[in-house]
Design an enzyme around this catalytic site. Sequence first.
Site, short mmCIF file in Angstrom:
data_model
loop_
_atom_site.label_atom_id
_atom_site.label_comp_id
_atom_site.label_asym_id
_atom_site.label_seq_id
_atom_site.Cartn_x
_atom_site.Cartn_y
_atom_site.Cartn_z
N GLY A 239 0.77 -1.24 0.00
CA GLY A 239 0.00 0.00 0.00
C GLY A 239 0.79 1.28 0.00
O GLY A 239 0.23 2.36 -0.21
N ARG A 312 -5.29 2.05 -16.03
CA ARG A 312 -5.41 2.90 -14.84
C ARG A 312 -6.05 4.26 -15.08
O ARG A 312 -6.93 4.68 -14.32
CB ARG A 312 -4.05 3.07 -14.16
CG ARG A 312 -3.47 1.73 -13.66
CD ARG A 312 -2.22 1.92 -12.83
NE ARG A 312 -2.52 2.55 -11.57
CZ ARG A 312 -2.32 3.82 -11.28
NH1 ARG A 312 -1.74 4.62 -12.15
NH2 ARG A 312 -2.68 4.32 -10.13
N TYR A 316 -9.31 4.61 -12.85
CA TYR A 316 -9.24 5.43 -11.64
C TYR A 316 -9.06 6.91 -11.96
O TYR A 316 -8.87 7.70 -11.04
CB TYR A 316 -8.04 5.02 -10.78
CG TYR A 316 -7.83 3.57 -10.51
CD1 TYR A 316 -8.83 2.79 -9.93
CD2 TYR A 316 -6.60 2.97 -10.79
CE1 TYR A 316 -8.60 1.46 -9.66
CE2 TYR A 316 -6.37 1.64 -10.52
CZ TYR A 316 -7.37 0.88 -9.95
OH TYR A 316 -7.13 -0.43 -9.67
N CYS A 342 -12.56 1.69 -29.04
CA CYS A 342 -13.86 2.33 -29.30
C CYS A 342 -14.63 2.55 -28.01
O CYS A 342 -15.64 1.88 -27.74
CB CYS A 342 -14.65 1.49 -30.29
SG CYS A 342 -13.74 1.32 -31.82
N GLU A 343 -14.10 3.44 -27.18
CA GLU A 343 -14.71 3.83 -25.90
C GLU A 343 -14.27 5.26 -25.65
O GLU A 343 -13.08 5.56 -25.81
CB GLU A 343 -14.17 2.98 -24.74
CG GLU A 343 -14.39 1.51 -24.79
CD GLU A 343 -15.75 1.08 -24.23
OE1 GLU A 343 -16.46 1.91 -23.64
OE2 GLU A 343 -16.08 -0.11 -24.42
N TYR A 371 0.59 -2.49 -12.04
CA TYR A 371 -0.81 -2.45 -12.50
C TYR A 371 -0.90 -1.90 -13.93
O TYR A 371 -1.85 -1.23 -14.29
CB TYR A 371 -1.68 -1.64 -11.51
CG TYR A 371 -1.51 -2.14 -10.10
CD1 TYR A 371 -2.08 -3.34 -9.72
CD2 TYR A 371 -0.74 -1.45 -9.18
CE1 TYR A 371 -1.89 -3.84 -8.44
CE2 TYR A 371 -0.54 -1.94 -7.89
CZ TYR A 371 -1.12 -3.13 -7.53
OH TYR A 371 -0.92 -3.63 -6.28
C1 LIG Z 1 -2.82 -5.32 -3.99
C2 LIG Z 1 -2.33 -5.88 -2.74
C3 LIG Z 1 -1.03 -5.59 -2.29
C4 LIG Z 1 -0.11 -4.64 -2.99
O1 LIG Z 1 -0.54 -3.31 -2.88
P1 LIG Z 1 0.40 -2.11 -3.37
O2 LIG Z 1 -0.42 -0.90 -3.12
O3 LIG Z 1 0.69 -2.32 -4.80
O4 LIG Z 1 1.63 -2.14 -2.52
C5 LIG Z 1 -0.60 -6.21 -1.14
N1 LIG Z 1 -1.40 -7.06 -0.46
C6 LIG Z 1 -2.65 -7.36 -0.85
C7 LIG Z 1 -3.46 -8.30 -0.07
C8 LIG Z 1 -3.15 -6.77 -2.01
O5 LIG Z 1 -4.39 -7.06 -2.39
#
Ligand SMILES: *Cc1c(COP(=O)(O)O)cnc(C)c1O
Length: 421
Positions: A239, A312, A316, A342-343, A371
Amino acid sequence: MHHFYYINRELYCENVPLARIAAQVGTPFYLYSHATLSRHFRTFTAAFEGFSHLVCFAVKANGNLAILRLFAQLGGGADIVSGGELYRALKAGVEPKKVVYSGVGKKPAEIRFALKTGILMFNIESSQELAAISRIAGRLKTKAPIALRINPNIDPKTHPYISTGLKKNKFGINIDQALQDYRRAVTLPHLEVVGVACHIGSQITELAPFLEAVARLKDLIRQLEREGIHIRYLDLGGGLGITYDQERPPHPQEYGAALRKALEGLKITLILEPGRVLAGNAGILVTRVLYTKDTEDKHFIIVDAGMNDLARPSLYGSYHGIWPVVKKDCPTITASLVGPICESGDFLAKNRKMPAFQPQDLVAVMSSGAYGFSMSSNYNARPRVAEILVKDNDFYVIRKRETYRHLIRGESIPDFLRNSP
Ligand SMILES: *Cc1c(COP(=O)(O)O)cnc(C)c1O
């Protein structure tokens, strides 16, 4: 920090000019820097030095075998969310005992595969999944090592689609119910409780949400210890955010220091599941301008990569830097960089200041290493693009561009439709 820079107005990855790669492999293609990937991994793991820890790269961010292999060679494990990702991780040489398995919808066949492989642990996301894993492990006469993935109800202050640790999200087990599930888990003979896990979201640019999560999980671990349930692994998920535009996320060193401090005195092995922070800024998407088109109030620059290649921005509304591969003396305009799909949602950059690109120009879509390819599809019957890894003076095709043959692989026309029309 990455290894994409200009020398004499030409964009290079390490010591290789992008234009040379484009001439040899065609466009579009994803391009990753070996130096950047290695550096990111080493910096990240060094941030936890002195604290027992394991870095499990989130395979869903970028599952290319060469990249998984690179991290495995540096000592990394894998965070997987499907049987397919387990297959990839094993093919890349990731040690089974360094694999953690997350995800709300693990199927029986996937659970069997992971049990037979002997992974480090299952991060369980519901009471029903707990029962299913226990049952399947019983049939295989084995014991499943498990953690419960806790939903700590924390707002990570990121895009709603990538926040996962709020009560209203589908992920994890509500923290208030966790104790009850742990008590049940320890009574089941085919489960071995080894950990506590969470993952609160992605592209998080502050430390506070992580620290809040740690505080709640620490409380839970203490409570469990009081009941005689010993926890070996604390998995804090991934994350940590990166700079796409103006974001100022904490440096991995700050993140590591803050977590180590928060965990002081706790006798556990910390597991981390970074995806974006390792791969995001280590990769780009290179595309070529096909046409430009001016309408009454808009400039469109039409390139040969689209939302099927990089989802992405459409998904998002995310920002990616748009860099010319060769800098020219041309004006800056406000334009949208769009693909051939075509979007109307098919854009890589919308109403942004960028060079007035001309047909044939090469464009680098920055920060696409996580991603990017892994979310790409064959929509509009477009073969998926090539992936290239640069190391020093050389480049390597780590995934060939698909051909039309790939598009129809596995399809068949039933006999009753065989007669000519
Ligand atoms: C997607 C995900 C990650 C990785 O998240 P990042 O934001 O790319 O670091 C880690 N653990 C789980 C369970 C995830 O679903």
